[in-house]
Design an enzyme around this catalytic site. Structure first.
Site, PDB file in Angstrom:
ATOM      1  N   GLY A  60      75.496 -13.793 -56.179  1.00  7.26           N
ATOM      2  CA  GLY A  60      74.550 -13.282 -55.262  1.00  7.26           C
ATOM      3  C   GLY A  60      74.918 -13.755 -53.742  1.00  7.26           C
ATOM      4  CB  SER A  61      72.560 -13.689 -51.026  1.00  2.00           C
ATOM      5  OG  SER A  61      72.517 -12.362 -51.019  1.00  2.00           O
ATOM      6  CB  ILE A  62      75.299 -18.484 -52.872  1.00  2.00           C
ATOM      7  CG1 ILE A  62      75.729 -20.040 -52.161  1.00  2.00           C
ATOM      8  CG2 ILE A  62      76.344 -18.287 -53.903  1.00  2.00           C
ATOM      9  CD1 ILE A  62      74.778 -20.442 -51.282  1.00  2.00           C
ATOM     10  CB  THR A  63      79.248 -14.675 -51.736  1.00  2.00           C
ATOM     11  OG1 THR A  63      78.301 -13.289 -51.508  1.00  2.00           O
ATOM     12  CG2 THR A  63      79.399 -14.798 -53.439  1.00  2.00           C
TER      13      THR A  63
END
Length: 184
Positions: free
Chosen positions: A59-62
């Site tokens: 998810g958005s940790i990228t």
């Protein structure tokens, strides 16, 4: 400080209820001991419960990883945040847009790319190369730099840019430049 599994479980269950999150898992590794907890559902339609063994997409940790990679490359002088992406991704079929969208715009959600949700392949079949070429075909919702709009696609392009500049896979870059130095 000793963390107990029941306390972690209760805190996670309370937190997902309070924030109305479908489901989550948590893991704490401290003093050689791993404590896990899981609560809620993996999918509200199917009703399958989250367990400590449920695989979650990154998810958005990228977004944080990709911004870190790009800033490291900027610190090394390999790119400037003001560079047009065409400078570093000349083969990407974006036409004139690639000369107007800067590296900074990929990171700060001002690229104008219509890419909140990526079309095409599912998470497990996708690669940065495939995604970058699909993103190149997406429309603009506004001119580069004119406004801000959350854009997953631009973040993917930032990761692709880091991969292309270094000649290393994104996964290797994350492992070598971010996770390993932190001892993760």
């Amino acid at each position: 400080m000793r963390i107990r599994q029941r306390e972690l479980q209760d805190a996670l269950a309370e937190s997902i209820a309070r924030h109305r999150v479908a489901g989550a898992s948590a893991a704490v590794f401290h003093a050689g001991e791993l404590i896990t907890a899981a609560a809620g559902l993996t999918n509200v339609t199917t009703g399958v419960e989250v367990t400590p063994d449920t695989l979650m997409h990154i998810g958005s940790i990228t977004k944080i990883f990709n911004a870190t990679l790009i800033m490291q490359l900027a610190d090394e002088g390999r790119l400037s945040l003001s560079d047009a992406i065409a400078t570093h991704l000349p083969g990407l079929p974006m036409g004139e847009r690639a000369r107007s969208i800067t590296v900074r715009m990929l990171l700060n959600h001002s690229s104008g790319i219509d890419g909140g949700i990526l079309p095409g392949q599912g998470h497990d079949e996708d690669t940065l190369e495939k995604a970058a070429h699909r993103i190149a075909a997406l429309d603009q919702v506004f001119g580069p730099g004119e406004k801000y709009s959350y854009c997953n696609a631009a973040t993917v392009l930032a990761g692709y840019l880091a991969q292309r500049l270094t000649g290393r896979s994104w996964h290797d870059l994350i492992r070598e430049r971010i996770l390993a130095p932190m001892g993760i």
